[in-house]
Design a protein around this motif. Structure first.
Motif, PDB file in Angstrom:
ATOM      1  N   TYR A 113      43.400  -5.530  53.316  1.00  0.00           N
ATOM      2  CA  TYR A 113      43.024  -6.530  54.315  1.00  0.00           C
ATOM      3  C   TYR A 113      43.776  -7.818  53.999  1.00  0.00           C
ATOM      4  N   THR A 114      44.563  -8.300  54.972  1.00  0.00           N
ATOM      5  CA  THR A 114      45.385  -9.488  54.767  1.00  0.00           C
ATOM      6  C   THR A 114      45.245 -10.417  55.962  1.00  0.00           C
ATOM      7  N   LEU A 115      44.949 -11.672  55.697  1.00  0.00           N
ATOM      8  CA  LEU A 115      44.877 -12.689  56.744  1.00  0.00           C
ATOM      9  C   LEU A 115      46.221 -13.390  56.851  1.00  0.00           C
ATOM     10  N   MET A 116      46.725 -13.454  58.089  1.00  0.00           N
ATOM     11  CA  MET A 116      47.996 -14.119  58.359  1.00  0.00           C
ATOM     12  C   MET A 116      47.813 -14.990  59.608  1.00  0.00           C
ATOM     13  N   GLU A 117      47.663 -16.296  59.392  1.00  0.00           N
ATOM     14  CA  GLU A 117      47.405 -17.238  60.475  1.00  0.00           C
ATOM     15  C   GLU A 117      46.180 -16.782  61.275  1.00  0.00           C
ATOM     16  N   ASN A 118      46.342 -16.425  62.560  1.00  0.00           N
ATOM     17  CA  ASN A 118      45.215 -16.012  63.403  1.00  0.00           C
ATOM     18  C   ASN A 118      44.967 -14.510  63.382  1.00  0.00           C
ATOM     19  N   GLU A 119      45.614 -13.787  62.477  1.00  0.00           N
ATOM     20  CA  GLU A 119      45.538 -12.331  62.464  1.00  0.00           C
ATOM     21  C   GLU A 119      44.899 -11.800  61.187  1.00  0.00           C
ATOM     22  N   LEU A 120      44.156 -10.704  61.361  1.00  0.00           N
ATOM     23  CA  LEU A 120      43.757  -9.862  60.241  1.00  0.00           C
ATOM     24  C   LEU A 120      44.549  -8.569  60.346  1.00  0.00           C
ATOM     25  N   VAL A 121      45.324  -8.275  59.312  1.00  0.00           N
ATOM     26  CA  VAL A 121      46.092  -7.031  59.243  1.00  0.00           C
ATOM     27  C   VAL A 121      45.322  -6.065  58.342  1.00  0.00           C
ATOM     28  N   ILE A 122      45.028  -4.878  58.883  1.00  0.00           N
ATOM     29  CA  ILE A 122      44.330  -3.850  58.118  1.00  0.00           C
ATOM     30  C   ILE A 122      45.279  -2.674  57.940  1.00  0.00           C
ATOM     31  N   GLU A 123      45.628  -2.381  56.680  1.00  0.00           N
ATOM     32  CA  GLU A 123      46.572  -1.305  56.384  1.00  0.00           C
ATOM     33  C   GLU A 123      45.834  -0.101  55.809  1.00  0.00           C
ATOM     34  N   TYR A 124      46.229   1.069  56.281  1.00  0.00           N
ATOM     35  CA  TYR A 124      45.650   2.352  55.872  1.00  0.00           C
ATOM     36  C   TYR A 124      46.740   3.132  55.147  1.00  0.00           C
ATOM     37  N   PHE A 125      46.582   3.290  53.849  1.00  0.00           N
ATOM     38  CA  PHE A 125      47.588   3.938  53.014  1.00  0.00           C
ATOM     39  C   PHE A 125      46.987   5.193  52.397  1.00  0.00           C
ATOM     40  N   VAL A 126      47.657   6.322  52.580  1.00  0.00           N
ATOM     41  CA  VAL A 126      47.217   7.587  51.982  1.00  0.00           C
ATOM     42  C   VAL A 126      48.351   8.141  51.136  1.00  0.00           C
ATOM     43  N   ARG A 127      48.057   8.516  49.908  1.00  0.00           N
ATOM     44  CA  ARG A 127      49.024   9.211  49.049  1.00  0.00           C
ATOM     45  C   ARG A 127      48.492  10.606  48.755  1.00  0.00           C
ATOM     46  N   ASN A 128      49.355  11.589  48.920  1.00  0.00           N
ATOM     47  CA  ASN A 128      48.997  12.963  48.578  1.00  0.00           C
ATOM     48  C   ASN A 128      49.203  13.180  47.090  1.00  0.00           C
ATOM     49  N   GLN A 129      48.122  13.304  46.360  1.00  0.00           N
ATOM     50  CA  GLN A 129      48.184  13.539  44.919  1.00  0.00           C
ATOM     51  C   GLN A 129      47.958  15.006  44.578  1.00  0.00           C
ATOM     52  N   SER A 130      47.997  15.857  45.630  1.00  0.00           N
ATOM     53  CA  SER A 130      47.904  17.299  45.423  1.00  0.00           C
ATOM     54  C   SER A 130      49.299  17.878  45.195  1.00  0.00           C
ATOM     55  N   ASP A 131      49.328  19.147  44.822  1.00  0.00           N
ATOM     56  CA  ASP A 131      50.610  19.854  44.720  1.00  0.00           C
ATOM     57  C   ASP A 131      50.827  20.749  45.935  1.00  0.00           C
ATOM     58  N   GLU A 132      50.078  20.452  47.022  1.00  0.00           N
ATOM     59  CA  GLU A 132      50.229  21.164  48.282  1.00  0.00           C
ATOM     60  C   GLU A 132      50.134  20.159  49.417  1.00  0.00           C
ATOM     61  N   VAL A 133      50.415  20.597  50.628  1.00  0.00           N
ATOM     62  CA  VAL A 133      50.343  19.719  51.789  1.00  0.00           C
ATOM     63  C   VAL A 133      48.912  19.212  51.963  1.00  0.00           C
ATOM     64  N   LEU A 134      48.794  17.917  52.269  1.00  0.00           N
ATOM     65  CA  LEU A 134      47.483  17.296  52.482  1.00  0.00           C
ATOM     66  C   LEU A 134      47.225  17.171  53.980  1.00  0.00           C
ATOM     67  N   PRO A 135      46.289  17.953  54.529  1.00  0.00           N
ATOM     68  CA  PRO A 135      45.928  17.811  55.932  1.00  0.00           C
ATOM     69  C   PRO A 135      44.800  16.772  56.054  1.00  0.00           C
ATOM     70  N   PHE A 136      45.010  15.748  56.864  1.00  0.00           N
ATOM     71  CA  PHE A 136      43.983  14.706  56.979  1.00  0.00           C
ATOM     72  C   PHE A 136      44.124  13.980  58.314  1.00  0.00           C
ATOM     73  N   SER A 137      43.060  13.304  58.677  1.00  0.00           N
ATOM     74  CA  SER A 137      43.054  12.338  59.771  1.00  0.00           C
ATOM     75  C   SER A 137      42.557  11.015  59.221  1.00  0.00           C
TER      76      SER A 137
END
Length: 283
Positions: A113-137
């Protein structure tokens, strides 16, 4: 625990439980609704590792069946956090034995969560820490406060679109669609639009939507690179949810296999996924 960030214009509070945005304040006005459990007990849940409801609240993977609640588990879990500055905080969630029992993958989920002037930026970061494909929403679900008569509000989109909403029944897609009435790429709000469930748009050209009260612009949500958008409220509730999604609820005819679920992201082993929404206060 409640964490506060602020700049010269905005103040935001976020709960470590679910890394959930609780308030976004400018000039003593909160643009996120205040919880009234008569209607709903959330303000802005993080939807992960699914969006919406699974058919029978279950899925299969590698021949095994798992139970997973609506919108996943992240919204009900405690995140750790690192407050990088007065105006930024980053929350972190990793897999646990509890999550692996219902979602058998290793992952890192960061919410910045980052405030920049009149904006709130919300970033969604996912890292796959498996040794196979990560299926997600993953998806956003902020509920914005409605302080005036609901019918005085509208949603104005930034591109010409055919606003085809996909119908839900018992929180599953039933294969039926209708067109939502618009004028100049704007939807006039009324509670009748939400009698059955959310409006769900799967194919929009727009990547921004502005909430207006009469002709006055209140706030804008930018959802670039989110392929789906949900709009939702409950009858007579004093909020409107604007929900950019990278994922969808199940269709009633889905075979239950997670890897074949519509709207899933398939992240290769060791790779990262990043999306962001921007909430700009316009008053």
């Amino acid at each position: 625990m409640i964490v506060t960030i602020s700049n010269t214009t905005l103040t935001a509070t976020i709960n470590t439980l679910g890394a959930e945005l609780i308030s976004l304040v400018k000039n003593n006005k909160n643009y996120i609704w205040n919880i009234d459990e008569t209607y709903w007990d959330k303000t802005s849940p993080v939807l992960f590792p699914i969006v919406g409801r699974l058919k029978n609240d279950s899925y299969s993977f590698n021949g095994k069946t798992y139970q997973l609640p609506r919108h996943g588990f992240a919204r009900n879990m405690e995140f750790s956090f690192d407050k990088k500055s007065d105006y930024q905080v980053i929350f972190e969630l990793n897999e646990t034995e509890e999550t692996k029992a219902i979602y058998p993958f290793s992952f890192k989920l960061l919410m910045a969560y980052t405030l920049m002037e009149n904006e709130l930026v919300i970033e969604y970061f996912v890292r796959n820490q498996s040794d196979e494909v990560l299926p997600f929403s993953i998806g956003a679900h902020p509920a914005f406060a409605i302080s005036d008569k609901f019918e005085n509000y509208s949603l104005e989109f930034n591109a010409a679109d055919t606003f085809e909403t996909h119908h839900l029944e018992n929180e599953s897609f039933i294969g039926k669609t209708t067109l939502v009435d618009t004028k100049n790429n704007a939807i006039a709000l009324n509670y009748a639009l939400f009698e059955k469930d959310a409006l769900v748009f799967k194919q929009l050209n727009s990547n921004e939507v502005t909430l207006k009260n009469n002709d006055k612009a209140i706030l804008k949500v930018n959802y670039d690179h989110f392929p789906y958008l949900g709009i939702w409220t409950k009858q007579n509730a004093p909020y409107l949810c604007i929900e950019p999604w990278c994922g969808l609820a199940d269709a009633i005819n889905h075979n239950g296999k997670l890897e074949e679920k519509e709207g899933m992201n398939h992240l290769p082993a060791g790779e990262d996924f990043l999306r962001a929404i921007r909430i700009e206060i316009l008053e």
